[in-house]
Scaffold this active site. Structure first.
Site, PDB file in Angstrom:
ATOM      1  N   HIS A 168      39.152  41.208  39.873  1.00 30.29           N
ATOM      2  CA  HIS A 168      37.934  41.970  40.144  1.00 30.29           C
ATOM      3  C   HIS A 168      37.882  43.299  39.410  1.00 30.29           C
ATOM      4  O   HIS A 168      36.795  43.875  39.261  1.00 30.29           O
ATOM      5  CB  HIS A 168      37.784  42.198  41.652  1.00 30.29           C
ATOM      6  N   GLY A 169      39.003  43.793  38.966  1.00 36.92           N
ATOM      7  CA  GLY A 169      38.944  45.037  38.221  1.00 36.92           C
ATOM      8  C   GLY A 169      40.310  45.623  37.937  1.00 36.92           C
ATOM      9  O   GLY A 169      41.270  45.389  38.677  1.00 36.92           O
TER      10      GLY A 169
END
Length: 484
Positions: free
Chosen positions: A320-321
């Site tokens: 996700h990041g």
């Protein structure tokens, strides 16, 4: 270009489908889809098309070698995975890695700023699932490069999902049937997704901005305002991402593609385990089938099962990041899933009134999880969590929280309803009445069903018109998952 832009809704999509319908034959139509898909992707940066095409070429060659040569199959698979995951790591995690090395070792050097290609996490996983499925013998290797490129770049889902597996659409790439009913369902699904994004998700985002982004001192914001912002963000991220999936599924159905559902009303779940069976299903199932099960899944010892879960949720967070808050977010869910699976053993679905505390528990855990997801700066996260419990010397209630709550009360109720299966349940009830009419005719019931059919026919037009009005003047409203 995003789905929720006037350019896409009023120009790109109508033009694409008009040209698509005008040309005869599946091959010509696939060419049209490919051309428009590459134009759509190039809108965010023409050079990025080369990366997408290059990764597709690597997977095309790798799959052909795996499918055509009996020896060294594992070598070709490994090389393909290393190249694709290596490119993903370079673009997504170089800055994160070097920043942490710089901090830990006290070094002084400039950390390069690398622009993250739009949608790279999604199309990388799609291509990897294709290559792995070819290796497993579940699908044959695609013989035409441009068809694999169409699969990877199809504008319905290339940028923000769902993660469509090749085995689910390979037959429809070659042959698909368009029906009047499918077109109608697709238009309705697209329109509802557009309204969900343009009206509801963007409205929730405005509340979050007013409550916790505009104030210069987060520590002085009231606990109620921070909590209300957290609830609004919880609504926003579901409405935003599920809206994108709705629009992708709808556009696919208009031309004969049938993508699998990506969300099944996760906020109606009764446990965190069930929540993740309902939320971002394409990503959850990817990690289950290509990471968790190959590591041994549930067929190994208890410590190994826990390690497998740890690996999956660490990777889920990183996917996700490139930020520590996403890693912690993944591990946060790892802890609750371990508790539910091995300590409380929360396997059975609750019945009766037991559903209420289980649902409340799930929503509270998810709410604080989204706070961890939202605040990429961990110091701000600490301030926000402290603010909810008035540990910053702030008040719990103030006029800002009251103004936002009362001014948006009806809107928030509608947004909450949109996150539940209430509306589909109403639709199923009316469909049941229609079925009953064929057995036992009833004049009043027939009239009610007729009105329902008229509403269903007009609803897409109304939703698109309202969405267009909401988007006028709002030239930039990207989907949250574009950053992944």
């Amino acid at each position: 270009m995003v789905f929720s832009s006037l350019l896409f809704v009023l120009a790109f999509l109508p033009l694409c489908y008009a040209v698509y319908a005008a040309v005869p034959g599946i091959k010509a139509r696939n060419v049209i889809l490919l051309v428009f898909s590459l134009i759509f992707y190039a809108w965010g940066g023409p050079a990025l098309v080369l990366l997408l095409a290059g990764m597709t070429l690597v997977c095309y060659v790798g799959a052909r070698l795996i499918d055509g040569v009996r020896s060294h199959r594992r070598l070709w698979l490994s090389l393909t995975l290393v190249i694709c995951l290596g490119l993903l790591a370079v673009f997504k995690y170089t800055g994160f890695f070097l920043s942490n090395v710089k901090t830990l070792l006290g070094l002084s050097f400039a950390v390069p700023s690398i622009t993250l290609p739009i949608g790279i996490s999604f199309y990388t996983f799609q291509l990897l699932s294709y290559v792995i499925d070819v290796y497993r013998g579940e699908v044959p290797a695609q013989r035409k490069y441009w068809m694999l490129l169409l699969y990877a770049s199809l504008f319905h889902q290339c940028i923000a999902g769902p993660i469509i597996r090749y085995r689910d659409v390979n037959e429809e790439l070659e042959k698909r049937t368009v029906t009047r009913e499918g077109i109608a369902r697709g238009i309705t699904r697209f329109a509802s997704g557009l309204a969900k994004k343009a009206i509801l998700a963007n409205g929730c985002a405005a509340i979050v901005t007013e409550l916790v982004e505009k104030p210069t001192n987060l520590g002085a914001v009231s606990g109620a305002a921070i909590l209300l912002a957290a609830v609004a963000y919880m609504l926003e991220i579901y409405l935003d991402f599920s809206a994108y999936s709705d629009m992708a599924i709808g556009m696919g159905e208009m031309i004969g593609f049938h993508y699998l559902e990506n969300f099944r009303y996760p906020y109606a779940a009764h446990s965190i385990t069930e929540f993740w069976r309902r939320w971002h299903i394409s990503l959850s199932s990817f990690f289950r089938d290509y990471v968790y099960i190959p590591l041994g899944g549930n067929r190994v010892s208890l410590p190994r099962q826990i390690f497998n879960l740890f690996a999956v949720w660490t990777l889920t967070g990183l996917w996700h990041g490139a930020s520590w808050n996403f890693v912690l977010w993944g591990l946060y869910y790892f802890v609750f899933l371990v508790i539910e699976k091995f300590i409380i053993r929360m396997k059975k679905q609750p019945t009766g009134l037991w559903r209420i505390p289980r649902t409340v528990y799930t929503l509270v855990v998810v709410l604080f999880g989204w706070m961890l997801f939202y605040y990429t700066d961990l110091s701000r996260l600490g301030v926000a969590l402290g603010g909810i419990f008035t540990l910053n010397g702030n008040r719990f209630w103030d006029m800002a929280a009251q103004t936002q709550l009362m001014g948006n009360l009806f809107f928030l109720v509608v947004a909450c309803v949109a996150c539940t299966p209430v509306i589909p349940a109403i639709g199923r009830w009316f469909e049941g009445r229609r079925a009953a009419l064929s057995v036992k005719p009833n004049g009043l019931a027939a009239a009610v069903v007729t009105v329902y059919d008229a509403v269903c026919a007009l609803l897409p037009v109304v939703l698109v018109c309202l969405s267009v009005l909401a988007l006028v003047g709002d030239s930039y409203n990207p989907f949250l998952y574009f950053q992944f």
